[in-house]
Enzyme design. Structure first.
Site, PDB file in Angstrom:
ATOM      1  N   ASP A 125       0.844  -1.196   0.000  1.00  0.00           N
ATOM      2  CA  ASP A 125       0.000   0.000   0.000  1.00  0.00           C
ATOM      3  C   ASP A 125       0.887   1.256   0.000  1.00  0.00           C
ATOM      4  O   ASP A 125       1.737   1.395  -0.880  1.00  0.00           O
ATOM      5  CB  ASP A 125      -0.954  -0.065   1.203  1.00  0.00           C
ATOM      6  CG  ASP A 125      -2.012   1.008   1.199  1.00  0.00           C
ATOM      7  OD1 ASP A 125      -2.953   0.918   0.400  1.00  0.00           O
ATOM      8  OD2 ASP A 125      -1.886   1.953   2.000  1.00  0.00           O
ATOM      9  N   TYR A 171      -1.274  11.593   1.918  1.00  0.00           N
ATOM     10  CA  TYR A 171      -2.083  11.910   0.735  1.00  0.00           C
ATOM     11  C   TYR A 171      -2.008  13.396   0.385  1.00  0.00           C
ATOM     12  O   TYR A 171      -2.110  13.767  -0.780  1.00  0.00           O
ATOM     13  CB  TYR A 171      -3.538  11.508   0.988  1.00  0.00           C
ATOM     14  CG  TYR A 171      -3.731  10.017   1.141  1.00  0.00           C
ATOM     15  CD1 TYR A 171      -3.916   9.201   0.024  1.00  0.00           C
ATOM     16  CD2 TYR A 171      -3.732   9.415   2.401  1.00  0.00           C
ATOM     17  CE1 TYR A 171      -4.097   7.830   0.155  1.00  0.00           C
ATOM     18  CE2 TYR A 171      -3.911   8.049   2.542  1.00  0.00           C
ATOM     19  CZ  TYR A 171      -4.091   7.259   1.426  1.00  0.00           C
ATOM     20  OH  TYR A 171      -4.258   5.898   1.559  1.00  0.00           O
ATOM     21  N   HIS A 198      -7.226  -6.626  -0.437  1.00  0.00           N
ATOM     22  CA  HIS A 198      -6.137  -5.649  -0.354  1.00  0.00           C
ATOM     23  C   HIS A 198      -5.097  -5.996   0.715  1.00  0.00           C
ATOM     24  O   HIS A 198      -3.904  -5.835   0.490  1.00  0.00           O
ATOM     25  CB  HIS A 198      -6.710  -4.258  -0.070  1.00  0.00           C
ATOM     26  CG  HIS A 198      -5.672  -3.177  -0.060  1.00  0.00           C
ATOM     27  ND1 HIS A 198      -4.910  -2.863  -1.179  1.00  0.00           N
ATOM     28  CD2 HIS A 198      -5.245  -2.343   0.918  1.00  0.00           C
ATOM     29  CE1 HIS A 198      -4.082  -1.874  -0.883  1.00  0.00           C
ATOM     30  NE2 HIS A 198      -4.258  -1.548   0.377  1.00  0.00           N
TER      31      HIS A 198
END
Length: 324
Positions: free
Chosen positions: A109, A237, A300
């Site tokens: 990730d 982010y 995931h």
């Protein structure tokens, strides 16, 4: 947090590196080949508990830090402290601290992004890399937020850009519920309807809490995020456009380190944004020439959901370099 004791005792320590304190969990012989494990969002060193035990049992030295902003590592409040150069810098400084000239790297990730960029910026420090979930994409022609604008305001990354917005939305739930919502994520839940916060749109798994995580383990995660909050995580982010500007000198550069990419067939990220087509059509291999790909069953959080299969994939790849 209790140590996960399988395949040898897990040792915990902290190091002052790159201007912050990094908490590191370590398992396996100190003289063994080192494997640096980089977790993703919203996780901790604990996400690698199954891999650490398997690596240690095979004689590797598993090193799993809490990345900056997570767990017991420092969590600067300034978003500018979370650029990809800071994150790669943390990894390099940790290797210097341990006097390790070159290591194996495994990333998942957001930790996958760090792993790829460690290979891009400092290939001299990486023997080989295994990446879960997120392939290496070459630098885009435009900043990320411009590209993601097409998904609208309901897109999770777009909602994370405004400081405080997601934190306020997350605060409507207890920490364990926030984590469970993310761990249960499905393909149709990454973009919320107009006017709806993504955390409200996500649905937590009905199982208790998940087939691959015990209540006790969820409690361990929740305890740490209750203390650290989510701002550090979200700041990753918020630096996407800054990272785009900072990585301009590497535009068009390829990853030359031997690499293995592992993805789950039902992974939200793999099934969206053209990722599956990019990988299966050879686009990834054109940017990472020395590449192996394994697409396996799962979602995931593969290293926890499909721990035994992922362990096999990692160990079979690292074995190729064991005598180098």
């Amino acid at each position: 947090m209790e140590s996960f004791d399988a395949g040898g005792e897990v040792r915990h320590w902290s190091a002052e590196v790159n201007g912050i304190s990094l908490h590191v969990a370590e398992q396996g012989p100190a003289a063994g080949p080192a494997v640096l494990l980089l977790h993703g969002f919203p996780e901790l060193w604990l996400s690698w508990r199954h891999q650490m035990a398997a690596l240690a049992a095979r004689g590797f030295r598993a090193l799993a830090p809490d990345l900056r902003g997570y767990g017991d590592s420092s969590a600067p409040t300034d978003p500018a402290a979370y650029t990809v150069l800071h994150l790669v810098g943390d990894a390099v400084a940790l290797l210097d601290h341990l006097r390790l000239p070159k290591v194996f790297v495994v990333g998942h990730d957001l930790g996958a992004q760090v792993a790829w960029h460690l290979c891009l910026l400092r290939p001299d420090r990486v023997r080989a890399v295994v990446v879960l979930g997120v392939p290496y994409f070459p630098r885009a022609p435009r900043p990320a937020t411009e590209l993601f604008a097409a998904f609208g305001d309901g897109f999770y990354i777009t909602q994370y850009q405004e400081p405080g917005r997601a934190e306020k939305a997350f605060a409507r739930y207890d920490v364990a519920t926030v984590l469970k919502k993310f761990y249960s994520i499905e393909l149709d839940s990454i973009t919320a309807p107009p006017g709806v916060e993504i955390i409200d749109f996500l649905e937590a798994s009905s199982s208790s809490p998940l087939p691959w995580m015990t209540d006790e383990e969820l409690g361990q995660y929740a305890e740490k995020f209750q203390k650290s909050g989510f701002t550090g995580l979200l700041n990753y982010y918020r630096m996407m456009d800054t990272n785009w500007r900072l990585t301009a000198p590497w535009h068009g550069a390829k990853i030359t380190v031997p690499a293995k990419f592992i993805a789950g067939k039902k992974d939200t990220g793999f099934e969206s944004f053209g990722t599956k087509r990019y990988v299966e059509s050879g686009g990834l291999k054109s940017n990472v020439p020395d590449l192996e790909v394994a697409i396996i069953e799962g979602h995931h959080y593969l290293q926890q959901e499909q721990a035994q299969r992922v362990n096999t994939e990692i160990l079979s790849f690292l074995d190729k370099f064991s005598e180098n």
